[in-house]
Scaffold this motif. Structure first.
Motif, PDB file in Angstrom:
ATOM      1  N   ILE A 181      46.643  37.997  59.044  1.00 27.01           N
ATOM      2  CA  ILE A 181      45.694  39.102  58.781  1.00 27.01           C
ATOM      3  C   ILE A 181      45.789  39.551  57.325  1.00 27.01           C
ATOM      4  O   ILE A 181      44.775  39.797  56.662  1.00 27.01           O
ATOM      5  N   LEU A 182      47.012  39.638  56.844  1.00 24.13           N
ATOM      6  CA  LEU A 182      47.207  40.082  55.465  1.00 24.13           C
ATOM      7  C   LEU A 182      46.607  39.090  54.476  1.00 24.13           C
ATOM      8  O   LEU A 182      45.949  39.476  53.501  1.00 24.13           O
ATOM      9  N   LEU A 183      46.810  37.795  54.715  1.00 21.66           N
ATOM     10  CA  LEU A 183      46.262  36.785  53.807  1.00 21.66           C
ATOM     11  C   LEU A 183      44.737  36.770  53.852  1.00 21.66           C
ATOM     12  O   LEU A 183      44.078  36.628  52.810  1.00 21.66           O
ATOM     13  N   ILE A 184      44.148  36.929  55.028  1.00 24.88           N
ATOM     14  CA  ILE A 184      42.681  36.960  55.120  1.00 24.88           C
ATOM     15  C   ILE A 184      42.130  38.193  54.422  1.00 24.88           C
ATOM     16  O   ILE A 184      41.127  38.117  53.692  1.00 24.88           O
ATOM     17  N   SER A 185      42.770  39.340  54.618  1.00 25.14           N
ATOM     18  CA  SER A 185      42.297  40.570  53.957  1.00 25.14           C
ATOM     19  C   SER A 185      42.467  40.488  52.445  1.00 25.14           C
ATOM     20  O   SER A 185      41.623  40.996  51.690  1.00 25.14           O
ATOM     21  N   LEU A 186      43.520  39.822  51.973  1.00 25.53           N
ATOM     22  CA  LEU A 186      43.690  39.644  50.525  1.00 25.53           C
ATOM     23  C   LEU A 186      42.605  38.723  49.967  1.00 25.53           C
ATOM     24  O   LEU A 186      42.095  38.955  48.860  1.00 25.53           O
ATOM     25  N   THR A 187      42.259  37.690  50.731  1.00 23.98           N
ATOM     26  CA  THR A 187      41.175  36.801  50.292  1.00 23.98           C
ATOM     27  C   THR A 187      39.868  37.576  50.160  1.00 23.98           C
ATOM     28  O   THR A 187      39.136  37.434  49.166  1.00 23.98           O
ATOM     29  N   LEU A 188      39.568  38.395  51.160  1.00 25.59           N
ATOM     30  CA  LEU A 188      38.345  39.203  51.106  1.00 25.59           C
ATOM     31  C   LEU A 188      38.400  40.236  49.993  1.00 25.59           C
ATOM     32  O   LEU A 188      37.381  40.539  49.363  1.00 25.59           O
ATOM     33  N   SER A 189      39.579  40.785  49.733  1.00 18.50           N
ATOM     34  CA  SER A 189      39.692  41.786  48.662  1.00 18.50           C
ATOM     35  C   SER A 189      39.427  41.170  47.295  1.00 18.50           C
ATOM     36  O   SER A 189      38.816  41.805  46.428  1.00 18.50           O
ATOM     37  N   PHE A 190      39.870  39.915  47.095  1.00 20.05           N
ATOM     38  CA  PHE A 190      39.549  39.230  45.839  1.00 20.05           C
ATOM     39  C   PHE A 190      38.049  38.983  45.730  1.00 20.05           C
ATOM     40  O   PHE A 190      37.456  39.168  44.662  1.00 20.05           O
ATOM     41  N   LEU A 191      37.437  38.580  46.837  1.00 21.13           N
ATOM     42  CA  LEU A 191      35.997  38.310  46.811  1.00 21.13           C
ATOM     43  C   LEU A 191      35.183  39.592  46.701  1.00 21.13           C
ATOM     44  O   LEU A 191      34.032  39.551  46.245  1.00 21.13           O
ATOM     45  N   CYS A 192      35.746  40.735  47.106  1.00 25.20           N
ATOM     46  CA  CYS A 192      35.040  42.016  46.975  1.00 25.20           C
ATOM     47  C   CYS A 192      34.735  42.345  45.519  1.00 25.20           C
ATOM     48  O   CYS A 192      33.785  43.078  45.226  1.00 25.20           O
ATOM     49  N   ALA A 193      35.550  41.807  44.627  1.00 30.38           N
ATOM     50  CA  ALA A 193      35.328  42.069  43.201  1.00 30.38           C
ATOM     51  C   ALA A 193      33.977  41.549  42.745  1.00 30.38           C
ATOM     52  O   ALA A 193      33.381  42.074  41.800  1.00 30.38           O
ATOM     53  N   LEU A 194      33.465  40.495  43.425  1.00 32.47           N
ATOM     54  CA  LEU A 194      32.178  39.925  43.034  1.00 32.47           C
ATOM     55  C   LEU A 194      31.028  40.895  43.308  1.00 32.47           C
ATOM     56  O   LEU A 194      29.970  40.796  42.686  1.00 32.47           O
ATOM     57  N   LEU A 195      31.218  41.837  44.264  1.00 32.71           N
ATOM     58  CA  LEU A 195      30.169  42.820  44.553  1.00 32.71           C
ATOM     59  C   LEU A 195      29.972  43.793  43.397  1.00 32.71           C
ATOM     60  O   LEU A 195      28.918  44.413  43.284  1.00 32.71           O
ATOM     61  N   PHE A 196      30.985  43.940  42.565  1.00 29.84           N
ATOM     62  CA  PHE A 196      30.921  44.887  41.453  1.00 29.84           C
ATOM     63  C   PHE A 196      30.312  44.262  40.203  1.00 29.84           C
ATOM     64  O   PHE A 196      30.090  44.964  39.214  1.00 29.84           O
ATOM     65  N   ILE A 197      30.088  42.941  40.220  1.00 29.50           N
ATOM     66  CA  ILE A 197      29.512  42.255  39.072  1.00 29.50           C
ATOM     67  C   ILE A 197      28.055  41.946  39.365  1.00 29.50           C
ATOM     68  O   ILE A 197      27.690  41.573  40.480  1.00 29.50           O
ATOM     69  N   GLY A 198      27.198  42.086  38.375  1.00 28.06           N
ATOM     70  CA  GLY A 198      25.771  41.867  38.566  1.00 28.06           C
ATOM     71  C   GLY A 198      25.015  43.192  38.591  1.00 28.06           C
ATOM     72  O   GLY A 198      25.607  44.278  38.582  1.00 28.06           O
ATOM     73  N   GLN A 199      23.696  43.091  38.613  1.00 28.72           N
ATOM     74  CA  GLN A 199      22.860  44.297  38.586  1.00 28.72           C
ATOM     75  C   GLN A 199      22.984  45.051  39.901  1.00 28.72           C
ATOM     76  O   GLN A 199      22.720  44.500  40.975  1.00 28.72           O
ATOM     77  N   PRO A 200      23.398  46.316  39.840  1.00 24.85           N
ATOM     78  CA  PRO A 200      23.571  47.093  41.079  1.00 24.85           C
ATOM     79  C   PRO A 200      22.236  47.356  41.773  1.00 24.85           C
ATOM     80  O   PRO A 200      21.206  47.548  41.130  1.00 24.85           O
ATOM     81  N   ASN A 201      22.269  47.353  43.103  1.00 24.69           N
ATOM     82  CA  ASN A 201      21.134  47.776  43.920  1.00 24.69           C
ATOM     83  C   ASN A 201      21.678  48.544  45.116  1.00 24.69           C
ATOM     84  O   ASN A 201      22.895  48.664  45.299  1.00 24.69           O
ATOM     85  N   ILE A 202      20.785  49.044  45.936  1.00 24.25           N
ATOM     86  CA  ILE A 202      21.217  49.920  47.022  1.00 24.25           C
ATOM     87  C   ILE A 202      22.128  49.194  48.003  1.00 24.25           C
ATOM     88  O   ILE A 202      23.076  49.774  48.545  1.00 24.25           O
ATOM     89  N   ILE A 203      21.893  47.883  48.241  1.00 21.15           N
ATOM     90  CA  ILE A 203      22.712  47.121  49.183  1.00 21.15           C
ATOM     91  C   ILE A 203      24.121  46.915  48.640  1.00 21.15           C
ATOM     92  O   ILE A 203      25.127  47.178  49.328  1.00 21.15           O
ATOM     93  N   THR A 374      46.981  40.853  43.774  1.00 19.36           N
ATOM     94  CA  THR A 374      47.870  39.808  43.277  1.00 19.36           C
ATOM     95  C   THR A 374      49.327  40.204  43.447  1.00 19.36           C
ATOM     96  O   THR A 374      50.183  39.363  43.754  1.00 19.36           O
ATOM     97  N   GLY A 375      49.618  41.495  43.260  1.00 17.54           N
ATOM     98  CA  GLY A 375      50.984  41.972  43.466  1.00 17.54           C
ATOM     99  C   GLY A 375      51.448  41.771  44.900  1.00 17.54           C
ATOM    100  O   GLY A 375      52.590  41.333  45.146  1.00 17.54           O
ATOM    101  N   LEU A 376      50.569  42.070  45.869  1.00 16.89           N
ATOM    102  CA  LEU A 376      50.928  41.849  47.274  1.00 16.89           C
ATOM    103  C   LEU A 376      51.132  40.365  47.568  1.00 16.89           C
ATOM    104  O   LEU A 376      52.103  39.972  48.235  1.00 16.89           O
ATOM    105  N   LEU A 377      50.203  39.547  47.083  1.00 16.92           N
ATOM    106  CA  LEU A 377      50.295  38.106  47.343  1.00 16.92           C
ATOM    107  C   LEU A 377      51.557  37.511  46.733  1.00 16.92           C
ATOM    108  O   LEU A 377      52.267  36.721  47.379  1.00 16.92           O
TER     109      LEU A 377
END
Length: 415
Positions: A181-203, A374-377
Motif C-alpha cells: 500500500i505504501l509503495l502504491i501510494s508513493l507511486t501515485l504521490s509522485f504522479l500527482c506532481a504532474l497535475l500541478f504542471i500545465g495550464q490550470p483548469n477547474i478539473i 523520496t525521503g519515505l522511499l
C-alpha cells in the motif's frame, strides 16, 4: 453708455481690452512702441487674442523665441509635479509609475491600467498582460516532470522487487501488505506532481487538492500502521501480554482507513465550503499575470497539510520509542529517520511557499511533494532492497533472528 456701447461686469470688474506692444530700439537710441496685437475678453470665442507676428521685431542678440514658462511641456508618459514656492508655470516632469500611463501632454495625474493590462516602457499605452504558468514547455516544468516520472518508475521497480520476493523473511517482516500500500501510494504521490504542471483548469484544480491530501495521507497512515505493528509485535512476546489479539492485518488496514478518512473529510469539507478554481494573480507588478489554482480557502489547505504532519509526528514518536528493539526485525529506526525527513520538508515548505510568487509557488509545492515522498522511499525501502538484491545471504529467517535469543522464534510477520 452715452455712445450706445454695452458694458458688462464680471466679478465686479469691467472686462478690459489690452494692447500687445513691441518695444523697439531705434538706431538713434530711442524706444518706439509698435502695437502687434490685442486681447479682448468680451470678444467672441476664438477672436479674443489676436497678434500679427510679421510686425514683431526681435533683438539680434536673441537666438530663439523666449518662452513664457520656465518648464517645457510634459510629453505623454510623464506627469507634472509643481515646484514648491515657485510659480505654477514651473514644474518637473516625472515618469509615470509601472502600471500607470499618461496619454496626453501636461497631465497632472497618471491613469492606472486595468488589472489584465500593464503599461509599456514609455508609459503612454496600456497593453495586455501575458499569461504565465508552470508549463511543460518551461525548463523548470520539464525538470520537475522528468523527476516525477523517474521517481514513480523507481518506486514501481521497488514494488516489483518486493512482489518477486514476497515470501522472503525481509519482505514479510512488518506486514508486507502495508508495504505494498505504501509503495502504491508513493507511486501515485509522485504522479500527482504532474497535475500541478500545465495550464490550470477547474478539473485539475479539484484533483490537485484531492490527490495531494488523500494520497499523501494514505502513505503516512501506512507508515504509522507499520510503526504500530513494530511496537505491538515486540510487546506481544511478553508473558501474559494481550497484544497478540491486535496482531492482525485487518487491524492495520482499519488504522490506515481511519486516518485517511480524516483527510477525506477535510478535503471534501473544503470543496463544499470553498471549492478551488483557476485564478489570475494580477498583484505582481510586471507585464505577466500568473494563472494558478486558487485553493478557495487557504485554511483548508493548511489544515490538510497540518493533519499530515500531525500523523507524521505521531509515527515519529512511536518509532522513536521502538528504536532500541532488535534491529533485524525492526523498521523503527528507518521510519524514525523517514518521518524526520518528511516533517523537515513540510515545515520548511511553509516559509518557502509564502515567500515566493507566481509559478515558483507551484514549483515549491511540487518540490516538497517529491522530496518528502523520496525521503519515505529511500529511508524505508532501500535498506531492504539492499539485502534482497546485494546481500541475499542475510535474507533468511536464521540471519534475521541473529543472536537475540530472547526474541528467538518471534518473527514480526502478520499473515
Amino acid at each position: 453708455m452715452t455712445n450706445g456701447e454695452n458694458l458688462s461686469f464680471e466679478n465686479g470688474e469691467t472686462p478690459g481690452k489690452y494692447d500687445i506692444v513691441n518695444l523697439i530700439l531705434t538706431p538713434n537710441k530711442t524706444f518706439q512702441y509698435v502695437q502687434v496685437g490685442s486681447y479682448m475678453k468680451s470678444a467672441p470665442y476664438g477672436r479674443q487674442f489676436t497678434i500679427n507676428e510679421s510686425l514683431i521685431k526681435w533683438n539680434a542678440r536673441f537666438k530663439q523665441v523666449p518662452h513664457s514658462v520656465c518648464s517645457n511641456s510634459c510629453i505623454p508618459g510623464y506627469r507634472k509635479v509643481l515646484r514648491e514656492l515657485q510659480q505654477k508655470c514651473c514644474y518637473d516632469c516625472v515618469l509615470c509609475s509601472e502600471g500607470e500611463i499618461s496619454n496626453d501632454t501636461d497631465m497632472m495625474n497618471c491613469i492606472r491600467c486595468l488589472d489584465h493590462e500593464w503599461s509599456n516602457e514609455k508609459r503612454n499605452v496600456c497593453i495586455s498582460r501575458t499569461v504565465d504558468f508552470l508549463s511543460y514547455g518551461d525548463p523548470l516544468g520539464i525538470s520537475l516532470c522528468v523527476c516525477a516520472i523517474q521517481l514513480s518508475l523507481l518506486t514501481l521497480v521497488v514494488l516489483a522487487t518486493f512482489l518477486k520476493h514476497k515470501d522472503t523473511p525481509i519482505v514479510k517482516a512488518n506486514n508486507r501488505e502495508l508495504s505494498y500500500i505504501l509503495l502504491i501510494s508513493l507511486t501515485l504521490s509522485f504522479l500527482c506532481a504532474l497535475l500541478f504542471i500545465g495550464q490550470p483548469n477547474i478539473i485539475t484544480c479539484i484533483f490537485q487538492q484531492a490527490a495531494f491530501g488523500i494520497v499523501f495521507t494514505i502513505a503516512i497512515s501506512s507508515v504509522l500502521a507499520k510503526t504500530v505493528t513494530v511496537l505491538i509485535a515486540f510487546n506481544s512476546i511478553k508473558p501474559g501480554s494481550k497484544s497478540r489479539r491486535w496482531m492482525s492485518s485487518q487491524v492495520s488496514m482499519y488504522l490506515v482507513c481511519l486516518c485517511s478518512f480524516g483527510e477525506i473529510i477535510i478535503c471534501f469539507g473544503g470543496f463544499f465550503y470553498s471549492p478551488p478554481f483557476p485564478h489570475f494573480d494580477t498583484s505582481e507588478r510586471s507585464l505577466k499575470m500568473t494563472l494558478y489554482c486558487n485553493q478557495g480557502s487557504a485554511n483548508t489547505f493548511y489544515v490538510a497539510v497540518g493533519y499530515m504532519i500531525f500523523l507524521a509526528v505521531i509515527s515519529f514518536i512511536i518509532a522513536f520509542l521502538a528504536r532500541k528493539l532488535p534491529d533485524n526485525f525492526n523498521e523503527a529506526s528507518h521510519i524514525t529517520f523517514s518521518m524526520l525527513v518528511f516533517c523537515s520538508v513540510w515545515i520548511s515548505f511553509f516559509p518557502a511557499y509564502l515567500s515566493t510568487k507566481g509559478k515558483y509557488m507551484t514549483a515549491v509545492e511540487i518540490f516538497a511533494m517529491l522530496a518528502s515522498s523520496t525521503g519515505l522511499l529511500t529511508c524505508i525501502f532501500f535498506p531492504k532492497c539492499y539485502i534482497i538484491i546485494i546481500r541475499p545471504d542475510l535474507n533468511t529467517k536464521q540471519s534475521l533472528i541473529g543472536k537475540k535469543e530472547k526474541f528467538a522464534g518471534c518473527a514480526i510477520e502478520v499473515k
